[in-house]
Design a protein around this motif. Structure first.
Motif, PDB file in Angstrom:
ATOM      1  N   LYS A   1       0.872  -1.185   0.000  1.00 25.30           N
ATOM      2  CA  LYS A   1       0.000   0.000   0.000  1.00 25.30           C
ATOM      3  C   LYS A   1       0.902   1.226   0.000  1.00 25.30           C
ATOM      4  N   ALA A   2       0.409   2.299  -0.580  1.00 28.43           N
ATOM      5  CA  ALA A   2       1.153   3.553  -0.564  1.00 28.43           C
ATOM      6  C   ALA A   2       1.401   3.962   0.883  1.00 28.43           C
ATOM      7  N   GLY A   3       2.598   4.432   1.147  1.00 29.82           N
ATOM      8  CA  GLY A   3       2.967   4.882   2.494  1.00 29.82           C
ATOM      9  C   GLY A   3       3.777   3.854   3.269  1.00 29.82           C
ATOM     10  N   MET A   4       3.703   2.587   2.846  1.00 28.78           N
ATOM     11  CA  MET A   4       4.467   1.555   3.563  1.00 28.78           C
ATOM     12  C   MET A   4       5.965   1.770   3.368  1.00 28.78           C
ATOM     13  N   LYS A   5       6.722   1.441   4.405  1.00 28.72           N
ATOM     14  CA  LYS A   5       8.178   1.561   4.329  1.00 28.72           C
ATOM     15  C   LYS A   5       8.825   0.188   4.285  1.00 28.72           C
ATOM     16  N   LEU A   6       9.978   0.159   3.642  1.00 28.67           N
ATOM     17  CA  LEU A   6      10.731  -1.086   3.488  1.00 28.67           C
ATOM     18  C   LEU A   6      12.211  -0.741   3.308  1.00 28.67           C
ATOM     19  N   GLU A   7      13.037  -1.751   3.180  1.00 30.91           N
ATOM     20  CA  GLU A   7      14.454  -1.536   2.893  1.00 30.91           C
ATOM     21  C   GLU A   7      14.678  -1.754   1.402  1.00 30.91           C
ATOM     22  N   ALA A   8      15.501  -0.917   0.801  1.00 27.02           N
ATOM     23  CA  ALA A   8      15.814  -1.075  -0.622  1.00 27.02           C
ATOM     24  C   ALA A   8      17.269  -0.722  -0.868  1.00 27.02           C
ATOM     25  N   GLN A   9      17.863  -1.376  -1.865  1.00 23.80           N
ATOM     26  CA  GLN A   9      19.206  -0.987  -2.290  1.00 23.80           C
ATOM     27  C   GLN A   9      19.075   0.372  -2.976  1.00 23.80           C
ATOM     28  N   ASP A  10      19.993   1.281  -2.680  1.00 17.62           N
ATOM     29  CA  ASP A  10      20.014   2.571  -3.366  1.00 17.62           C
ATOM     30  C   ASP A  10      20.429   2.331  -4.820  1.00 17.62           C
ATOM     31  N   PRO A  11      19.550   2.613  -5.787  1.00 19.79           N
ATOM     32  CA  PRO A  11      19.898   2.308  -7.188  1.00 19.79           C
ATOM     33  C   PRO A  11      21.138   3.063  -7.677  1.00 19.79           C
TER      34      PRO A  11
ATOM     35  N   SER B   1      24.656   0.245  -0.791  1.00 14.32           N
ATOM     36  CA  SER B   1      24.012   0.682   0.438  1.00 14.32           C
ATOM     37  C   SER B   1      22.521   0.365   0.468  1.00 14.32           C
ATOM     38  N   THR B   2      22.108  -0.054   1.658  1.00 17.22           N
ATOM     39  CA  THR B   2      20.708  -0.363   1.911  1.00 17.22           C
ATOM     40  C   THR B   2      20.089   0.834   2.623  1.00 17.22           C
ATOM     41  N   CYS B   3      18.953   1.287   2.099  1.00 19.53           N
ATOM     42  CA  CYS B   3      18.296   2.495   2.604  1.00 19.53           C
ATOM     43  C   CYS B   3      16.862   2.187   2.998  1.00 19.53           C
ATOM     44  N   ILE B   4      16.224   3.170   3.625  1.00 19.86           N
ATOM     45  CA  ILE B   4      14.791   3.083   3.878  1.00 19.86           C
ATOM     46  C   ILE B   4      14.078   3.714   2.692  1.00 19.86           C
ATOM     47  N   ALA B   5      13.057   3.024   2.200  1.00 16.81           N
ATOM     48  CA  ALA B   5      12.273   3.550   1.091  1.00 16.81           C
ATOM     49  C   ALA B   5      10.803   3.547   1.466  1.00 16.81           C
ATOM     50  N   THR B   6      10.067   4.467   0.851  1.00 13.94           N
ATOM     51  CA  THR B   6       8.613   4.516   1.043  1.00 13.94           C
ATOM     52  C   THR B   6       7.944   4.195  -0.287  1.00 13.94           C
ATOM     53  N   VAL B   7       6.892   3.383  -0.214  1.00 17.33           N
ATOM     54  CA  VAL B   7       6.092   3.099  -1.406  1.00 17.33           C
ATOM     55  C   VAL B   7       5.287   4.370  -1.709  1.00 17.33           C
ATOM     56  N   VAL B   8       5.560   4.990  -2.856  1.00 19.90           N
ATOM     57  CA  VAL B   8       4.813   6.198  -3.208  1.00 19.90           C
ATOM     58  C   VAL B   8       3.808   5.925  -4.327  1.00 19.90           C
ATOM     59  N   GLY B   9       3.827   4.721  -4.850  1.00 20.80           N
ATOM     60  CA  GLY B   9       2.860   4.366  -5.888  1.00 20.80           C
ATOM     61  C   GLY B   9       2.913   2.885  -6.180  1.00 20.80           C
TER      62      GLY B   9
ATOM     63  N   GLY C   1      24.245  -5.700   8.851  1.00 18.47           N
ATOM     64  CA  GLY C   1      24.493  -4.473   8.083  1.00 18.47           C
ATOM     65  C   GLY C   1      23.986  -3.242   8.805  1.00 18.47           C
ATOM     66  N   MET C   2      24.232  -2.085   8.204  1.00 13.03           N
ATOM     67  CA  MET C   2      23.755  -0.826   8.774  1.00 13.03           C
ATOM     68  C   MET C   2      23.035  -0.032   7.697  1.00 13.03           C
ATOM     69  N   LEU C   3      21.878   0.506   8.046  1.00 12.18           N
ATOM     70  CA  LEU C   3      21.143   1.324   7.081  1.00 12.18           C
ATOM     71  C   LEU C   3      21.940   2.589   6.772  1.00 12.18           C
ATOM     72  N   GLN C   4      21.949   2.951   5.491  1.00 12.06           N
ATOM     73  CA  GLN C   4      22.756   4.088   5.026  1.00 12.06           C
ATOM     74  C   GLN C   4      21.865   5.220   4.543  1.00 12.06           C
ATOM     75  N   PRO C   5      22.338   6.457   4.633  1.00 14.66           N
ATOM     76  CA  PRO C   5      21.596   7.549   3.993  1.00 14.66           C
ATOM     77  C   PRO C   5      21.678   7.388   2.471  1.00 14.66           C
ATOM     78  N   PRO C   6      20.645   7.815   1.747  1.00 17.87           N
ATOM     79  CA  PRO C   6      20.700   7.688   0.290  1.00 17.87           C
ATOM     80  C   PRO C   6      21.736   8.634  -0.308  1.00 17.87           C
ATOM     81  N   LEU C   7      22.180   8.343  -1.502  1.00 15.40           N
ATOM     82  CA  LEU C   7      23.038   9.279  -2.235  1.00 15.40           C
ATOM     83  C   LEU C   7      22.224  10.562  -2.400  1.00 15.40           C
ATOM     84  N   GLY C   8      22.818  11.702  -2.117  1.00 19.19           N
ATOM     85  CA  GLY C   8      22.087  12.963  -2.190  1.00 19.19           C
ATOM     86  C   GLY C   8      21.191  13.197  -0.991  1.00 19.19           C
ATOM     87  N   PHE C   9      21.574  12.642   0.159  1.00 21.41           N
ATOM     88  CA  PHE C   9      20.821  12.864   1.411  1.00 21.41           C
ATOM     89  C   PHE C   9      20.647  14.364   1.624  1.00 21.41           C
TER      90      PHE C   9
END
Ligand code: MLZ
Length: 266
Positions: A36-46, A51-59, A98-106
């Motif tokens: 669902k939109a708004g859910m958060k998960l872990e994703a590789q920064d493309p 680095s593994t980051c926190i991502a939000t489902v926006v669509g 592992g440790m969650l990382q800030p995205p590129l361009g934080f």
């Protein structure tokens, strides 16, 4: 409904056939999308795949998620299949040491990352573990694609689009994905087991929105821009004036036959 693209009619019109499902690294029945939109998960920064980051489902679109990395801007959204190994439930990274990382361009100073992380996860709706798919489908044993086979493919320049395409070349483990009706502008090479290519009918099954083919015509060799080193002669331009070949279509005037019977009427 009107304007809807029909593979059946289109394949007939092209006298082409669809690449068989066993060519693809995709499930035979597309994976359910329970996000669902708004859910958060872990994703590789493309842009920084280590680095593994926190991502939000926006669509949501078919079996894919539109993702945005927390702390990033809205100009770098990316799309992942729900059964991609590049998305994981929150907690997975830490579980594996592992440790969650800030995205590129934080957006903020790097030193504020720990506090940002705490705040972004506080009270967040985390995508539940059960809606993730255990594994990506396995890659086919080899490259079974053949030139001319039709497929559905992500337009990598406009990754929200999945479009009708044709295999233009087969080179070892790679295939050339050519987009129908776009004169090569969006074509790319990828591995045969890329997750960006799908069998004909995929979008119809997932409810993703398959784009119709473009309407640009491939010019005959005699009218295309001469290769470098080739001296231009007037005979090379049997139509029109000027030096550059008119590649675009003049408004209101359609050049050549434009069969578009793949549009359902009514
Ligand atoms: N607005 C863009 C979309 C092209 C999409 C092509 N997909 C293969 C354009 O018209 O250039």
């Amino acid at each position: 409904y009107p304007g809807h693209f029909s593979w059946e009619k289109y394949l007939k019109e092209c006298g082409a056939s669809a690449a068989p499902a066993h060519c693809f690294r995709q499930c035979f029945t597309p994976p359910a999308n329970e996000f669902k939109a708004g859910m958060k998960l872990e994703a590789q920064d493309p842009r920084n795949t280590t680095s593994t980051c926190i991502a939000t489902v926006v669509g949501l679109t078919g079996a894919r998620l539109r993702l945005r990395l927390d702390g990033s801007d809205n100009k770098n959204d990316f799309w992942r299949l729900v059964d991609s190994s590049e998305i994981q439930p929150i907690g997975n990274c830490e579980k594996n040491g592992g440790m969650l990382q800030p995205p590129l361009g934080f957006r903020l100073n790097a030193s504020s990352w720990p506090m940002f992380l705490l705040k972004t996860l506080n009270g967040a709706e985390m995508a539940p573990v059960r809606i993730f798919h255990k594994q990506e489908p396995p890659a086919p044993a080899q490259n079974y694609f053949k030139i001319g086979m039709k497929l559905e493919a992500v337009d990598r320049k406009n990754p929200h689009f999945i479009c009708p395409a044709t295999i233009g070349e087969v080179r070892g483990v790679e295939v050339l994905v050519t987009f129908d009706g776009w004169r090569g502008a969006f074509d790319y090479y990828c591995r045969y087991d890329s997750r960006d290519i799908f069998p004909v009918g995929w979008c119809a099954l997932t409810g993703d929105n398959l784009q119709p083919p473009g309407t640009k015509v491939v010019l005959p060799k005699s009218l295309s821009i001469p290769a470098e080193g080739v001296t231009e002669s007037p005979s090379m331009h049997p139509i029109g004036k000027g030096t550059a070949v008119q590649r675009g279509r003049k408004p209101g005037r359609r050049r050549g036959r434009q069969p578009m019977n793949w549009l359902h009427k009514g």
